[in-house]
Write an enzyme that holds these catalytic residues in place. Structure first.
Site, PDB file in Angstrom:
ATOM      1  N   SER A   1       0.470  -1.021  -0.103  1.00  0.00           N
ATOM      2  CA  SER A   1      -0.153   0.274   0.172  1.00  0.00           C
ATOM      3  C   SER A   1       0.604   1.558   0.382  1.00  0.00           C
ATOM      4  O   SER A   1       0.123   1.962  -0.556  1.00  0.00           O
ATOM      5  CB  SER A   1      -0.865  -0.252   1.494  1.00  0.00           C
ATOM      6  OG  SER A   1       0.103  -0.457   2.260  1.00  0.00           O
TER       7      SER A   1
ATOM      8  N   GLY B   1       8.064  -0.982   0.156  1.00  0.00           N
ATOM      9  CA  GLY B   1       7.913  -0.649   1.570  1.00  0.00           C
ATOM     10  C   GLY B   1       8.887  -1.721   2.786  1.00  0.00           C
ATOM     11  O   GLY B   1       9.380  -2.108   2.768  1.00  0.00           O
ATOM     12  N   ALA B   2       8.581  -1.489   4.056  1.00  0.00           N
ATOM     13  CA  ALA B   2       7.895  -2.532   4.835  1.00  0.00           C
ATOM     14  C   ALA B   2       7.123  -3.017   6.136  1.00  0.00           C
ATOM     15  O   ALA B   2       6.629  -2.171   6.422  1.00  0.00           O
ATOM     16  CB  ALA B   2      10.073  -2.173   5.575  1.00  0.00           C
ATOM     17  N   ASP B   3       7.204  -4.175   5.831  1.00  0.00           N
ATOM     18  CA  ASP B   3       6.543  -4.399   7.875  1.00  0.00           C
ATOM     19  C   ASP B   3       6.996  -4.158   8.863  1.00  0.00           C
ATOM     20  O   ASP B   3       6.316  -3.863   9.544  1.00  0.00           O
ATOM     21  CB  ASP B   3       5.731  -5.931   7.877  1.00  0.00           C
ATOM     22  CG  ASP B   3       5.509  -6.675   6.479  1.00  0.00           C
ATOM     23  OD1 ASP B   3       4.311  -5.898   5.899  1.00  0.00           O
ATOM     24  OD2 ASP B   3       5.748  -7.083   5.620  1.00  0.00           O
TER      25      ASP B   3
ATOM     26  N   LYS C   1       9.892  -7.816   5.832  1.00  0.00           N
ATOM     27  CA  LYS C   1       9.041  -7.317   4.597  1.00  0.00           C
ATOM     28  C   LYS C   1       8.212  -8.835   4.191  1.00  0.00           C
ATOM     29  O   LYS C   1       8.662 -10.296   4.520  1.00  0.00           O
ATOM     30  CB  LYS C   1      10.290  -7.267   3.171  1.00  0.00           C
ATOM     31  CG  LYS C   1      10.910  -6.040   3.582  1.00  0.00           C
ATOM     32  CD  LYS C   1      10.993  -5.608   2.341  1.00  0.00           C
ATOM     33  CE  LYS C   1      10.826  -6.141   1.209  1.00  0.00           C
ATOM     34  NZ  LYS C   1       9.782  -4.956   1.169  1.00  0.00           N
ATOM     35  N   GLY C   2       7.114  -9.417   3.204  1.00  0.00           N
ATOM     36  CA  GLY C   2       7.004 -10.214   2.798  1.00  0.00           C
ATOM     37  C   GLY C   2       5.275 -10.120   3.506  1.00  0.00           C
ATOM     38  O   GLY C   2       4.774 -11.089   3.016  1.00  0.00           O
ATOM     39  N   GLY C   3       5.169  -8.810   3.646  1.00  0.00           N
ATOM     40  CA  GLY C   3       3.254  -8.738   4.161  1.00  0.00           C
ATOM     41  C   GLY C   3       2.594  -9.178   2.918  1.00  0.00           C
ATOM     42  O   GLY C   3       1.217  -9.566   2.871  1.00  0.00           O
ATOM     43  N   GLY C   4       3.145  -8.427   2.211  1.00  0.00           N
ATOM     44  CA  GLY C   4       2.641  -8.612   1.002  1.00  0.00           C
ATOM     45  C   GLY C   4       2.636 -10.030  -0.283  1.00  0.00           C
ATOM     46  O   GLY C   4       2.571 -10.226  -1.425  1.00  0.00           O
TER      47      GLY C   4
ATOM     48  N   GLU D   1      10.999  -8.964  -4.056  1.00  0.00           N
ATOM     49  CA  GLU D   1      11.857  -7.684  -3.180  1.00  0.00           C
ATOM     50  C   GLU D   1      13.148  -8.003  -2.837  1.00  0.00           C
ATOM     51  O   GLU D   1      14.129  -7.189  -3.367  1.00  0.00           O
ATOM     52  CB  GLU D   1      10.709  -7.272  -2.480  1.00  0.00           C
ATOM     53  CG  GLU D   1       9.480  -7.456  -2.500  1.00  0.00           C
ATOM     54  CD  GLU D   1       8.142  -7.169  -1.986  1.00  0.00           C
ATOM     55  OE1 GLU D   1       7.187  -6.771  -1.540  1.00  0.00           O
ATOM     56  OE2 GLU D   1       9.330  -7.291  -0.378  1.00  0.00           O
TER      57      GLU D   1
HETATM   58  C1  5RP Z   1       5.679  -6.709   0.237  1.00  0.00           C
HETATM   59  C2  5RP Z   1       5.863  -6.515   1.225  1.00  0.00           C
HETATM   60  C3  5RP Z   1       5.786  -4.736   1.426  1.00  0.00           C
HETATM   61  O1  5RP Z   1       6.367  -3.663   0.864  1.00  0.00           O
HETATM   62  C4  5RP Z   1       5.365  -4.583   3.291  1.00  0.00           C
HETATM   63  O2  5RP Z   1       4.147  -5.711   3.352  1.00  0.00           O
HETATM   64  C5  5RP Z   1       4.620  -3.728   3.300  1.00  0.00           C
HETATM   65  O3  5RP Z   1       3.217  -2.994   2.952  1.00  0.00           O
HETATM   66  P1  5RP Z   1       2.513  -1.901   2.972  1.00  0.00           P
HETATM   67  O4  5RP Z   1       3.300  -0.742   2.281  1.00  0.00           O
HETATM   68  O5  5RP Z   1       1.048  -2.010   2.689  1.00  0.00           O
HETATM   69  O6  5RP Z   1       2.524  -2.065   4.519  1.00  0.00           O
HETATM   70  O7  5RP Z   1       6.623  -6.912   1.856  1.00  0.00           O
HETATM   71  O8  5RP Z   1       5.734  -8.358  -0.048  1.00  0.00           O
END
Ligand code: 5RP
Length: 213
Positions: A28, A79-81, A91-94, A100
């Site tokens: 996002s 981005g990052a978690d 990372k890797g929420g998405g 990445e």
């Molecule tokens: C996807 C990621 C994203 O960069 C991470 O999850 C952050 O996402 P967001 O900007 O929606 O908070 O690592 O694999």
């Protein structure tokens, strides 16, 4: 949080210069970046870390190329978690962390953008992992502490899950996971991969520079 993401994205977009090759992350916060970057109408070549990012970037008129023959990138923005003070990332929420990470190690400058919910003192789980479908049961048994996400396979055919073991010694955990057969990639990104983190805080941005900057 949306405003903070936009501020971080604006600051990162201003670092991009005409003629650069740029890796585009996923999520996002990157979704905020894409229209801001596209509006600058720079002549740049982009690599996308997910089909979703690629689709949006193309819709915005950006030039997205396959990541096959390109061996170097000038900058990547993602981005990052979670972000620790010394520059460790989760990372890797998405579920895009494998691509990445490949983009992050290819680029001369890796810029992380985030809102103020992402900085943490110490990392905590779950940690995203991408697993090979072949031998999945064996990998899960050897790893322990992994749950699978109810998601289709990644664009590269990997199975997405989350590791729930401790992350208080991230380098040891990263080494163990990287040397476990069956793990394609995990979401721990070490500080030496990160150049700069730009964190939106209210109406300000906090810029953290790491050794690679
Ligand atoms: C996807 C990621 C994203 O960069 C991470 O999850 C952050 O996402 P967001 O900007 O929606 O908070 O690592 O694999």
């Amino acid at each position: 949080m949306q405003r903070e993401k936009e501020l971080a994205a604006e600051a990162a977009a201003s670092l991009v210069e005409d003629g650069m090759s740029v890796g585009l992350g996923t999520g996002s916060t990157v979704a905020c970046l894409l229209p801001i970057l596209a509006a600058r109408r720079l002549s740049i070549r982009c690599i996308a870390t997910s089909p979703h990012t690629e689709e949006i970037a193309r819709q915005l008129g950006m030039r997205v190329e396959p990541f096959t023959d390109i061996a170097n990138l000038d900058m990547a923005i993602d981005g990052a978690d979670q972000i620790t003070p010394d520059g460790w990332l989760v990372k890797g929420g998405g579920a895009a962390h494998t691509r990445e990470k490949l983009v992050a190690i290819t680029t001369a400058r890796f810029v992380v953008i985030a809102d103020s919910s992402k900085p943490v003192d110490v990392l905590s789980g779950p940690l995203p992992v991408e697993l090979l479908a072949f031998g999945l049961g064996s990998t899960l048994r050897r790893l322990g502490n992994v749950t699978l996400r109810d998601l289709p396979p990644s664009p590269d055919g990997g199975i997405i899950g989350d590791y729930h073991g401790p992350l208080d010694e991230p380098r040891a955990t990263a080494t163990r996971l990287s040397s476990t057969p069956g793990i394609i990639e995990h979401g721990l990104f070490p500080p030496e991969m990160v150049s700069t983190a730009i964190i939106g805080r209210g109406e300000q941005v906090e810029v953290r520079n790491y050794p690679r900057s």
